[in-house]
Write a protein that holds these residues in place. Structure first.
Motif, PDB file in Angstrom:
ATOM      1  N   TYR A 106       3.584   3.177 -14.691  1.00 52.46           N
ATOM      2  CA  TYR A 106       3.116   3.394 -13.556  1.00 52.46           C
ATOM      3  C   TYR A 106       2.453   2.412 -12.665  1.00 52.46           C
ATOM      4  CZ  TYR A 106       3.575   8.092 -15.152  1.00 52.46           C
ATOM      5  OH  TYR A 106       4.251   9.134 -15.554  1.00 52.46           O
ATOM      6  N   SER A 107       2.568   1.145 -13.320  1.00 51.53           N
ATOM      7  CA  SER A 107       1.955   0.157 -12.510  1.00 51.53           C
ATOM      8  C   SER A 107       2.920  -1.112 -12.375  1.00 51.53           C
ATOM      9  CB  SER A 107       0.702  -0.633 -13.192  1.00 51.53           C
ATOM     10  OG  SER A 107       0.863  -1.859 -13.616  1.00 51.53           O
ATOM     11  N   SER A 108       4.226  -0.809 -12.972  1.00 53.52           N
ATOM     12  CA  SER A 108       5.252  -1.893 -12.744  1.00 53.52           C
ATOM     13  C   SER A 108       6.091  -1.686 -11.425  1.00 53.52           C
ATOM     14  CB  SER A 108       6.046  -2.044 -14.129  1.00 53.52           C
ATOM     15  OG  SER A 108       6.779  -0.793 -14.311  1.00 53.52           O
ATOM     16  N   LEU A 109       5.779  -0.752 -10.915  1.00 55.88           N
ATOM     17  CA  LEU A 109       6.663  -0.616  -9.323  1.00 55.88           C
ATOM     18  C   LEU A 109       5.399  -0.411  -8.455  1.00 55.88           C
ATOM     19  CD1 LEU A 109       9.119   2.199 -10.769  1.00 55.88           C
ATOM     20  CD2 LEU A 109       9.432  -0.095 -10.635  1.00 55.88           C
TER      21      LEU A 109
ATOM     22  N   ALA B 159     -11.887  -9.219  -3.435  1.00 56.14           N
ATOM     23  CA  ALA B 159     -12.448  -8.253  -4.593  1.00 56.14           C
ATOM     24  C   ALA B 159     -11.220  -7.298  -5.080  1.00 56.14           C
ATOM     25  CB  ALA B 159     -13.424  -7.525  -4.353  1.00 56.14           C
ATOM     26  N   GLU B 160     -10.487  -6.736  -3.712  1.00 60.01           N
ATOM     27  CA  GLU B 160      -9.338  -5.911  -4.216  1.00 60.01           C
ATOM     28  C   GLU B 160      -8.224  -6.774  -4.492  1.00 60.01           C
ATOM     29  OE1 GLU B 160      -8.653  -2.358  -3.297  1.00 60.01           O
ATOM     30  OE2 GLU B 160     -10.588  -2.401  -4.086  1.00 60.01           O
ATOM     31  N   THR B 161      -7.975  -8.043  -3.948  1.00 61.82           N
ATOM     32  CA  THR B 161      -6.731  -8.808  -4.412  1.00 61.82           C
ATOM     33  C   THR B 161      -6.931  -9.025  -6.027  1.00 61.82           C
ATOM     34  OG1 THR B 161      -6.741  -9.621  -2.267  1.00 61.82           O
ATOM     35  CG2 THR B 161      -5.602 -10.915  -3.886  1.00 61.82           C
ATOM     36  N   LEU B 162      -8.251  -9.314  -6.262  1.00 66.26           N
ATOM     37  CA  LEU B 162      -8.414  -9.558  -7.810  1.00 66.26           C
ATOM     38  C   LEU B 162      -7.909  -8.371  -8.578  1.00 66.26           C
ATOM     39  CD1 LEU B 162     -11.856 -11.197  -8.006  1.00 66.26           C
ATOM     40  CD2 LEU B 162      -9.589 -12.235  -8.035  1.00 66.26           C
ATOM     41  N   SER B 163      -8.002  -7.218  -8.025  1.00 62.96           N
ATOM     42  CA  SER B 163      -7.674  -6.264  -9.043  1.00 62.96           C
ATOM     43  C   SER B 163      -6.180  -5.944  -8.829  1.00 62.96           C
ATOM     44  CB  SER B 163      -8.398  -4.768  -8.687  1.00 62.96           C
ATOM     45  OG  SER B 163      -7.698  -3.930  -8.285  1.00 62.96           O
ATOM     46  N   VAL B 164      -5.556  -6.081  -7.573  1.00 63.92           N
ATOM     47  CA  VAL B 164      -4.279  -5.750  -7.579  1.00 63.92           C
ATOM     48  C   VAL B 164      -3.504  -6.763  -8.150  1.00 63.92           C
ATOM     49  CG1 VAL B 164      -2.539  -5.522  -5.657  1.00 63.92           C
ATOM     50  CG2 VAL B 164      -4.786  -4.290  -5.540  1.00 63.92           C
ATOM     51  N   LYS B 165      -3.907  -7.825  -8.116  1.00 57.68           N
ATOM     52  CA  LYS B 165      -3.081  -9.050  -8.561  1.00 57.68           C
ATOM     53  C   LYS B 165      -2.537  -9.200 -10.115  1.00 57.68           C
ATOM     54  CE  LYS B 165      -6.008 -13.032  -9.813  1.00 57.68           C
ATOM     55  NZ  LYS B 165      -6.009 -14.503  -9.841  1.00 57.68           N
ATOM     56  N   GLU B 166      -3.370  -8.140 -10.915  1.00 58.20           N
ATOM     57  CA  GLU B 166      -3.170  -8.210 -12.254  1.00 58.20           C
ATOM     58  C   GLU B 166      -2.279  -6.866 -12.436  1.00 58.20           C
ATOM     59  OE1 GLU B 166      -3.685 -10.331 -14.450  1.00 58.20           O
ATOM     60  OE2 GLU B 166      -5.076 -11.362 -12.949  1.00 58.20           O
ATOM     61  N   ARG B 167      -1.814  -6.108 -11.385  1.00 58.67           N
ATOM     62  CA  ARG B 167      -0.837  -5.105 -11.851  1.00 58.67           C
ATOM     63  C   ARG B 167       0.403  -5.397 -11.954  1.00 58.67           C
ATOM     64  NH1 ARG B 167      -2.824  -1.076  -6.698  1.00 58.67           N
ATOM     65  NH2 ARG B 167      -4.897  -0.982  -7.422  1.00 58.67           N
ATOM     66  N   GLU B 168       1.178  -4.793 -12.774  1.00 61.28           N
ATOM     67  CA  GLU B 168       2.313  -5.270 -13.368  1.00 61.28           C
ATOM     68  C   GLU B 168       3.461  -5.480 -12.430  1.00 61.28           C
ATOM     69  OE1 GLU B 168       3.112  -2.573 -16.704  1.00 61.28           O
ATOM     70  OE2 GLU B 168       1.934  -3.727 -18.012  1.00 61.28           O
ATOM     71  N   TYR B 169       3.523  -5.005 -11.180  1.00 58.14           N
ATOM     72  CA  TYR B 169       4.571  -4.984 -10.098  1.00 58.14           C
ATOM     73  C   TYR B 169       4.333  -6.461  -9.578  1.00 58.14           C
ATOM     74  CZ  TYR B 169       1.100  -2.765  -6.940  1.00 58.14           C
ATOM     75  OH  TYR B 169      -0.011  -2.582  -6.188  1.00 58.14           O
ATOM     76  N   VAL B 170       3.192  -7.032  -9.490  1.00 61.96           N
ATOM     77  CA  VAL B 170       2.817  -8.517  -9.093  1.00 61.96           C
ATOM     78  C   VAL B 170       3.145  -9.360  -9.986  1.00 61.96           C
ATOM     79  CG1 VAL B 170       1.017  -9.878  -8.328  1.00 61.96           C
ATOM     80  CG2 VAL B 170       0.890  -7.702  -7.500  1.00 61.96           C
ATOM     81  N   LEU B 171       2.946  -9.118 -11.363  1.00 65.20           N
ATOM     82  CA  LEU B 171       3.171  -9.829 -12.431  1.00 65.20           C
ATOM     83  C   LEU B 171       4.733 -10.122 -12.285  1.00 65.20           C
ATOM     84  CD1 LEU B 171       1.123  -8.838 -15.322  1.00 65.20           C
ATOM     85  CD2 LEU B 171       0.530 -10.441 -13.840  1.00 65.20           C
ATOM     86  N   TYR B 172       5.561  -8.829 -12.372  1.00 66.92           N
ATOM     87  CA  TYR B 172       6.996  -9.023 -12.203  1.00 66.92           C
ATOM     88  C   TYR B 172       7.230  -9.918 -11.125  1.00 66.92           C
ATOM     89  CZ  TYR B 172      11.910  -7.875 -11.732  1.00 66.92           C
ATOM     90  OH  TYR B 172      13.077  -8.196 -11.851  1.00 66.92           O
ATOM     91  N   ALA B 173       6.870  -9.545 -10.028  1.00 63.40           N
ATOM     92  CA  ALA B 173       7.466 -10.523  -8.777  1.00 63.40           C
ATOM     93  C   ALA B 173       7.320 -11.978  -9.162  1.00 63.40           C
ATOM     94  CB  ALA B 173       6.467 -10.180  -7.553  1.00 63.40           C
ATOM     95  N   LEU B 181       3.718 -16.578  -0.836  1.00 67.25           N
ATOM     96  CA  LEU B 181       3.381 -15.868   0.188  1.00 67.25           C
ATOM     97  C   LEU B 181       4.080 -14.521   0.312  1.00 67.25           C
ATOM     98  CD1 LEU B 181       2.608 -16.191   3.600  1.00 67.25           C
ATOM     99  CD2 LEU B 181       4.918 -16.750   4.004  1.00 67.25           C
ATOM    100  N   ASN B 182       5.306 -14.249  -0.167  1.00 66.80           N
ATOM    101  CA  ASN B 182       5.918 -13.016  -0.180  1.00 66.80           C
ATOM    102  C   ASN B 182       5.060 -12.042  -1.145  1.00 66.80           C
ATOM    103  OD1 ASN B 182       7.905 -12.768   1.718  1.00 66.80           O
ATOM    104  ND2 ASN B 182       9.331 -13.811   0.425  1.00 66.80           N
ATOM    105  N   ILE B 183       4.616 -12.590  -2.127  1.00 66.16           N
ATOM    106  CA  ILE B 183       3.937 -11.799  -3.194  1.00 66.16           C
ATOM    107  C   ILE B 183       2.608 -11.002  -2.530  1.00 66.16           C
ATOM    108  CG2 ILE B 183       2.392 -11.851  -4.957  1.00 66.16           C
ATOM    109  CD1 ILE B 183       4.345 -13.519  -6.420  1.00 66.16           C
ATOM    110  N   ILE B 184       2.070 -11.895  -1.627  1.00 64.61           N
ATOM    111  CA  ILE B 184       1.003 -11.534  -0.929  1.00 64.61           C
ATOM    112  C   ILE B 184       1.266 -10.456   0.298  1.00 64.61           C
ATOM    113  CG2 ILE B 184      -0.917 -12.314   0.831  1.00 64.61           C
ATOM    114  CD1 ILE B 184      -1.155 -14.849  -0.988  1.00 64.61           C
ATOM    115  N   LEU B 185       2.350 -11.062   1.114  1.00 67.68           N
ATOM    116  CA  LEU B 185       2.512  -9.996   1.984  1.00 67.68           C
ATOM    117  C   LEU B 185       3.325  -8.874   1.707  1.00 67.68           C
ATOM    118  CD1 LEU B 185       3.935 -12.485   4.876  1.00 67.68           C
ATOM    119  CD2 LEU B 185       1.750 -11.445   4.569  1.00 67.68           C
ATOM    120  N   LYS B 186       4.126  -8.709   0.544  1.00 69.53           N
ATOM    121  CA  LYS B 186       4.735  -7.482   0.357  1.00 69.53           C
ATOM    122  C   LYS B 186       4.211  -6.786  -0.705  1.00 69.53           C
ATOM    123  CE  LYS B 186       9.547  -7.625  -0.078  1.00 69.53           C
ATOM    124  NZ  LYS B 186      10.482  -8.128  -0.692  1.00 69.53           N
ATOM    125  N   HIS B 187       3.349  -7.398  -1.613  1.00 65.79           N
ATOM    126  CA  HIS B 187       2.847  -6.577  -2.752  1.00 65.79           C
ATOM    127  C   HIS B 187       1.325  -6.430  -2.775  1.00 65.79           C
ATOM    128  CE1 HIS B 187       6.775  -6.453  -4.707  1.00 65.79           C
ATOM    129  NE2 HIS B 187       6.809  -7.954  -4.695  1.00 65.79           N
TER     130      HIS B 187
END
Lengths: 330, 278
Positions: A106-109, B159-173, B181-187
């Motif tokens: 749920y969080s990897s996509l 504050a929001e970025t701090l929480s979103v950047k730990e999500r796995e789709y950001v880790l995957y990117a 730059l693309n991680i910030i703009l796209k994810h």
């Protein structure tokens, strides 16, 4: 099954420390030793399972290998190159060859991207083909992981957990990697779906000759998929062996305790192994522990265990453990 | 799917729906101000200080200018200052907030201390001083207000970025080699958009207030052009004999600011239904 010489990934003395508390000027005073001197290798085409309790450092080990983290110390040899000290620019070709499947479907996509965009992203990063070719690849991959072409335009929230995990797999495969880190890919799924995903991973491994590092805490599934298994406890590897060997002759008391925790389908078969159930809680990884880290919970611990850290030794061919109980052997 | 929540919220809360309608009407009126038969700046001494009547709906001011036409053109200034300085604030605030939150470390420290410093200076005085040195014009005001109101947005976005950047789709990117730059703009940015929209809505309201206050003090829009704030300033001298001169621009400012705040609240509840149910 695997030739001894053909090592794809060789991890030597890997350490990853996190700063735990900060001093006045942001300098770290205490460190959390998430991974402390871990060494193992993975042969090409095999699946290496890494198990342990939550917080034992198995995910950190995996994430250090794919260089999500900067490594504190140690070497990570991937196909003859040490990726541990590389900069982002040097890493780029390896980012294509090493892919990752994460735990939480749920969080990897990214919820704002559709399936085509999600699966094409790694191909765009590494310059695979034209947009049309990439689209074609997406459709082929969707077919490969058992999804339909019409799913290509949908968004993640329209899929179930198992389907999302298939999308993650398709995304990882899109750049033709050699090595895939599976960071607890089935832990968040229903048991019925787990088996499907594991079988799919095995089929894909056979088809593409993939090498897996499979991290999990569910031992029964790990035994099924892994050729060899490593057991971690508090940032250290305590035992490595071929899976059948590990299950038949667990050498380390911690491995024995883990195995005894697997539910047995036969309710009458109580006793036996289950007597080795673990006592007490995991000590804090912040504590400085002398001797064997497992001594505080080990039913066989002696004074020697509390003073001297056991050495990593081969107790049987291909079977390694770090435990004083096996000092006499070999 | 979150936009559907906005519609539901609008239906549930009549005040918010009214706010949206009021804003739509004001924007439309300002855009269509040229349809008014009166020139807002034409001085007609014979007609001065007429009370509202059939030919001059809002009456006339002390120079005999049609007050309705002036209010329409003034709305243009007030609303465009609000929107454009909000756009500047959102751009700067989002850039600083995402970079600060995503990179962390010393970058974060430097940027956030900068925000602290800027926030600790009373921006109104800073604007007054700046205005004394710069030639007062609408574009100067827009830039100054925009450059001094991005700090709140930057903090929220960080504050929001701090929480979103730990999500796995950001880790995957990250592990698949995507550029920062693309991680910030796209994810990151698309997934904190709701927060940005809420902050932007509230920001428009405060920018309009800021412009009105400046113009009221005579530091904003210069004669003969009008904005709601400068009209209020002008009305001061006639508050006894012609109170409607203060009433109309005052009401416009009040309704606009109130409406944007209502709307911001609706967005906030709609984007995070669980956290903000009232």
């Amino acid at each position: 099954m695997s030739k001894k010489e053909d090592v794809l990934l060789d991890v030597r003395g890997l350490k990853k420390y996190f700063p735990a508390s900060k001093g006045l000027f942001g300098r770290s005073r205490e460190v959390l030793k998430a991974v402390d001197n871990v060494s193992f290798h993975i042969n090409r085409g095999e699946t290496f399972g890494l198990v342990g309790e939550s917080g034992c450092g198995k995910s950190t080990t995996g994430r250090s290998i794919v260089r999500l983290y900067d490594v504190t110390e140690g070497e990570i040899w991937f196909d003859g190159s040490n990726v541990a000290g590389m900069h982002e620019a040097q890493l780029k070709p390896f980012r294509k060859r090493m892919q990752t499947i994460f735990q939480d479907p749920y969080s990897s996509l990214n919820p704002g991207m559709n399936v085509t965009q999600i699966i094409s992203e790694p191909m765009e990063i590494h310059g695979f083909g034209s947009p049309q070719e990439r689209r074609q690849t997406v459709l082929e991959l969707l077919d490969k992981v058992g999804l339909k072409p019409e799913h290509a335009e949908r968004y993640p929230h329209e899929f179930s957990g198992g389907q999302r995990q298939r999308i993650s797999i398709a995304r990882a495969l899109s750049v033709r990697p050699e090595f895939i880190l599976c960071d607890e890919p089935i832990s968040a799924l229903d048991v019925s779906v787990q088996a499907q995903v594991v079988n799919m991973l095995e089929d894909l491994q056979a088809e593409y000759g993939l090498t897996y590092l499979f991290i999990a805490h569910d031992l029964s599934m790990v035994r099924h998929i892994s050729n060899r298994i490593g057991v971690m406890y508090l940032g250290k590897l305590v035992e490595v062996a071929e899976s059948d060997e590990l299950y038949r002759h667990p050498a380390h008391p911690y491995t024995q305790a883990l195995l005894s925790a697997i539910p047995v389908p036969d309710p009458k078969a109580v006793g036996g192994a289950s007597s080795a159930m673990l006592q007490g809680d995991l000590p804090s990884p912040m504590d400085e522990i002398h001797g064997c880290k497992f001594a505080s919970r080990c039913p066989f611990a002696t004074d020697r265990c509390r003073e001297l850290e056991p050495e990593w030794r081969e107790i049987a061919p291909g079977h390694y453990a770090a435990c004083h109980l096996h000092d006499g052997q070999q | 799917m979150k936009w559907r929540n906005v519609l539901t919220q609008l239906k549930e809360q009549k005040a918010a729906l009214a706010a949206l309608i009021i804003l739509a009407v004001f924007v439309l009126m300002s855009v269509l101000a040229f349809l008014s038969p009166y020139d807002p700046n034409k001085i007609m001494p014979m007609d001065k200080l007429q009370a509202p009547n059939a030919s001059h709906w809002f009456g006339t001011d002390d120079y005999g200018r049609d007050y309705f036409a002036r209010a329409l053109y003034g709305g243009r200034v007030s609303l465009s200052v609000g929107f454009l300085s909000m756009a500047i604030a959102v751009l700067v605030g989002t850039a600083v907030g995402t970079v600060s939150g995503y990179f962390g470390g010393w970058v974060d420290n430097v940027l956030m201390r900068m925000v602290d410093v800027l926030m600790s200076i009373p921006s109104f005085f800073l604007i007054m001083i700046l205005n004394a040195y710069l030639k007062p014009s609408i574009s100067t005001i827009i830039i100054i207000i925009g450059m001094l109101s991005w700090m709140n947005i930057a903090r929220i976005v960080r504050a929001e970025t701090l929480s979103v950047k730990e999500r796995e789709y950001v880790l995957y990117a990250r592990v698949s080699g995507q550029s920062r730059l693309n991680i910030i703009l796209k994810h990151i940015v698309p997934n904190i958009m709701p927060t940005i929209i809420v902050a932007a809505t509230i920001n428009i309201a405060s920018a309009i207030l800021m412009e009105s206050s400046l113009s009221f003090l005579g530091l904003g829009v210069q004669q003969p052009n009008s904005s709601w704030g400068s009209m209020l300033n002008n009305a001061q001298g006639y508050i006894g004999e012609a109170p409607y001169l203060a009433l109309f621009p005052g009401m416009f400012i009040l309704l606009t600011v109130l409406s944007f705040n209502f709307l911001g609240d609706v967005f906030r509840v709609a984007f995070e239904p669980r956290a903000n149910r009232r």
